[in-house]
Design an enzyme around this catalytic site. Structure first.
Site, short mmCIF file in Angstrom:
data_model
loop_
_atom_site.label_atom_id
_atom_site.label_comp_id
_atom_site.label_asym_id
_atom_site.label_seq_id
_atom_site.Cartn_x
_atom_site.Cartn_y
_atom_site.Cartn_z
N MET A 171 0.83 -1.20 0.00
CA MET A 171 0.00 0.00 0.00
C MET A 171 0.87 1.25 0.00
O MET A 171 1.75 1.40 0.85
CB MET A 171 -0.92 0.01 1.23
CG MET A 171 -1.99 -1.06 1.21
SD MET A 171 -3.01 -1.07 2.70
CE MET A 171 -1.90 -1.88 3.86
N VAL A 172 0.61 2.11 -0.97
CA VAL A 172 1.31 3.38 -1.04
C VAL A 172 1.19 4.10 0.30
O VAL A 172 0.10 4.23 0.84
CB VAL A 172 0.71 4.24 -2.17
CG1 VAL A 172 1.27 5.67 -2.11
CG2 VAL A 172 1.01 3.62 -3.52
N GLN A 225 7.91 -5.36 -2.98
CA GLN A 225 7.30 -5.23 -4.30
C GLN A 225 8.02 -4.14 -5.09
O GLN A 225 8.18 -3.01 -4.62
CB GLN A 225 5.82 -4.88 -4.21
CG GLN A 225 5.15 -4.91 -5.58
CD GLN A 225 3.72 -4.46 -5.58
OE1 GLN A 225 3.45 -3.27 -5.42
NE2 GLN A 225 2.79 -5.38 -5.74
N CYS A 277 -0.60 -1.69 -10.77
CA CYS A 277 -0.82 -0.31 -10.36
C CYS A 277 -1.48 0.48 -11.48
O CYS A 277 -0.94 0.56 -12.59
CB CYS A 277 0.50 0.35 -9.97
SG CYS A 277 0.32 2.08 -9.49
N LYS A 289 2.04 -9.52 -9.12
CA LYS A 289 0.70 -9.03 -8.78
C LYS A 289 0.09 -8.38 -10.02
O LYS A 289 0.69 -7.47 -10.60
CB LYS A 289 0.72 -8.03 -7.63
CG LYS A 289 -0.67 -7.63 -7.13
CD LYS A 289 -0.57 -6.84 -5.83
CE LYS A 289 -1.96 -6.66 -5.20
NZ LYS A 289 -2.73 -5.60 -5.83
N HIS A 316 -5.52 -8.97 -8.20
CA HIS A 316 -6.55 -8.01 -7.81
C HIS A 316 -7.70 -8.19 -8.80
O HIS A 316 -7.54 -7.93 -10.00
CB HIS A 316 -6.00 -6.58 -7.88
CG HIS A 316 -6.96 -5.55 -7.39
ND1 HIS A 316 -6.55 -4.41 -6.73
CD2 HIS A 316 -8.30 -5.47 -7.44
CE1 HIS A 316 -7.60 -3.68 -6.41
NE2 HIS A 316 -8.68 -4.30 -6.84
N GLY A 327 -9.04 -7.84 -3.14
CA GLY A 327 -10.13 -6.95 -3.52
C GLY A 327 -11.43 -7.23 -2.80
O GLY A 327 -11.87 -8.38 -2.72
N ALA A 357 -6.16 -4.77 1.71
CA ALA A 357 -5.58 -3.43 1.78
C ALA A 357 -6.44 -2.54 2.67
O ALA A 357 -6.14 -2.34 3.84
CB ALA A 357 -5.45 -2.84 0.37
#
Length: 404
Positions: free
Chosen positions: A28-29, A81, A110, A151, A179, A210, A233
């Site tokens: 996660m950013v 990642q 992304c 991913k 995802h 998700g 997430a």
């Protein structure tokens, strides 16, 4: 070279064999940093991912390596990642990091515009042969038990997605993270049938991502798709205890977060000073901790805990002291020192990358250009957090734009 030899030898595939369901904290950013990984590990998280890191910066910038990845003795099993579109960047970064993590993951999901412009993230799905080459070279040059995973998001044509997954399996990746939304679908229902089709078509472990907000959801998704793991997430941001079966952040979890953050700011010397004369507070300019990290996570954790008025007041706080004062007054909690044995395990490692860049140099074409590392843009609050300040209610799915 200092290495986490006692933990980095963990074979991630053993976790998939030993666990009925592997519970995974997503990349996660801004948010899947060391302190948060240490927190979710306490609450039945089996596997943790770092935020996405640009592989090219990691390869040629010591500053990038120090800024983008920190770890400690508790941080395992952990997957780094990387975003990359060349073999020298991906394999070079993986080799540099390999003594300090349990595996690497190639981000091909992304959806952020800047990533697409640089032909990273989900843009890689337009060039599946390139993905195969990157992971194949990485797998050939770094032996097991080090894991290599990918991913992805779903393509609009599910048969194309399945074919990519089959080919990745032939490249001997360790496991696959999917995802279950398309590259253009940032919100809405996930494609459970697509996940099931992928699982039925491949033998390697599948981690589904998700739409999960509870442990019950995890098992429901596994029952429907047959997946081996669930990656979460948003749900785990709001409730780091999610994998332990609770419905919202517990008071013990808040205390753990205070303790982890507080102790992470201490050196061995300052820890000894605190033992002698405890201050039990965090300075406004601490080591190894940003206010963004400390405060934002509490904002997410307290979303379902605080009444609306107190929540909006807390979300707008700007200093460590004001946050700590609020937490003490409202919950009766303050940071506590770890016992010496625990504290030693939380100290960030000094990672030595000396002479490990030879892989990058060996693979790098002579004409390849290097971009100067100027840091990432993630010190800004981000769209998701900003919405907590500007509006009364926020749809959690907004964060998918930032995390892919």
């Amino acid at each position: 070279m200092a290495m986490k030899t006692s933990v980095t030898n963990i074979n991630v595939l053993d976790i998939f064999q030993d666990k009925q369901l592997v519970k995974v904290c997503a990349p996660m950013v801004r948010y899947s940093k060391l302190q948060f990984r240490n927190l979710v590990k306490r609450y039945d998280c089996d596997l943790m991912f770092t935020p996405m890191i640009l592989a090219d910066s990691f390869c040629h910038s010591e500053k990038a390596r120090q800024n983008e990845f920190t770890t400690n003795a508790l941080d395992s099993p952990v997957i780094i990642q990387f975003a990359a579109n060349t073999a020298h960047d991906f394999v070079g970064a993986a080799y540099l990091a390999s003594p300090y993590c349990n595996g690497v993951d190639l981000n091909c999901g992304c959806p952020q515009s800047w990533a697409k412009e640089q032909e990273l993230g989900c843009a890689m799905l337009k060039k599946p042969e390139l993905i195969y080459d990157l992971v194949r070279q990485c797998r050939n040059r770094i032996p097991a038990p080090f894991s290599v995973s990918v991913k992805i998001r779903l393509l609009s044509d599910i048969t194309e997605t399945v074919e990519i997954c089959r080919q990745l399996e032939k490249c001997h990746i360790s496991f696959l993270n999917v995802h279950a939304r398309t590259t253009n679908q940032l919100t809405g229902q996930i494609d459970k049938s697509g996940l099931k089709l992928i699982k039925d078509s491949c033998k390697i472990p599948l981690v589904a991502n998700g739409g999960v907000t509870s442990l019950e959801n995890c098992f429901e998704l596994q029952d429907y798709t047959g997946c081996d793991g669930i990656m979460v997430a948003n749900g785990i941001l709001s409730n780091p205890t999610l994998f332990s079966g609770t419905c919202y952040t517990t008071k013990n979890c808040i205390q753990d977060w205070l303790n982890i953050c507080y102790n992470s700011t201490l050196t061995m010397q300052s820890y000894q000073e605190e033992l002698a004369k405890p201050k039990l507070t965090i300075s406004e300019k601490p080591n190894n901790l940003t206010f963004q990290c400390f405060h934002h996570h509490l904002v997410f954790m307290l979303e379902k805990v605080l009444p609306k008025r107190q929540r909006h007041f807390f979300n707008s706080l700007k200093t460590f002291s004001s946050v700590l004062q609020f937490i003490e007054e409202y919950f009766g909690l303050k940071p506590m020192l770890f016992e010496p044995e625990m504290f030693v395990k939380t100290v960030s490692q000094n990672m030595d990358y000396t002479d490990r860049d030879f892989m990058y140099k060996e693979l790098k074409p002579t004409e390849a250009e290097e971009q100067e590392y100027i840091g990432n843009s993630y010190n800004s609050d981000g769209q998701y957090f900003s919405s907590k300040i500007s509006s009364e209610d926020c749809d959690l799915t907004e964060i998918f734009l930032e995390n892919g």
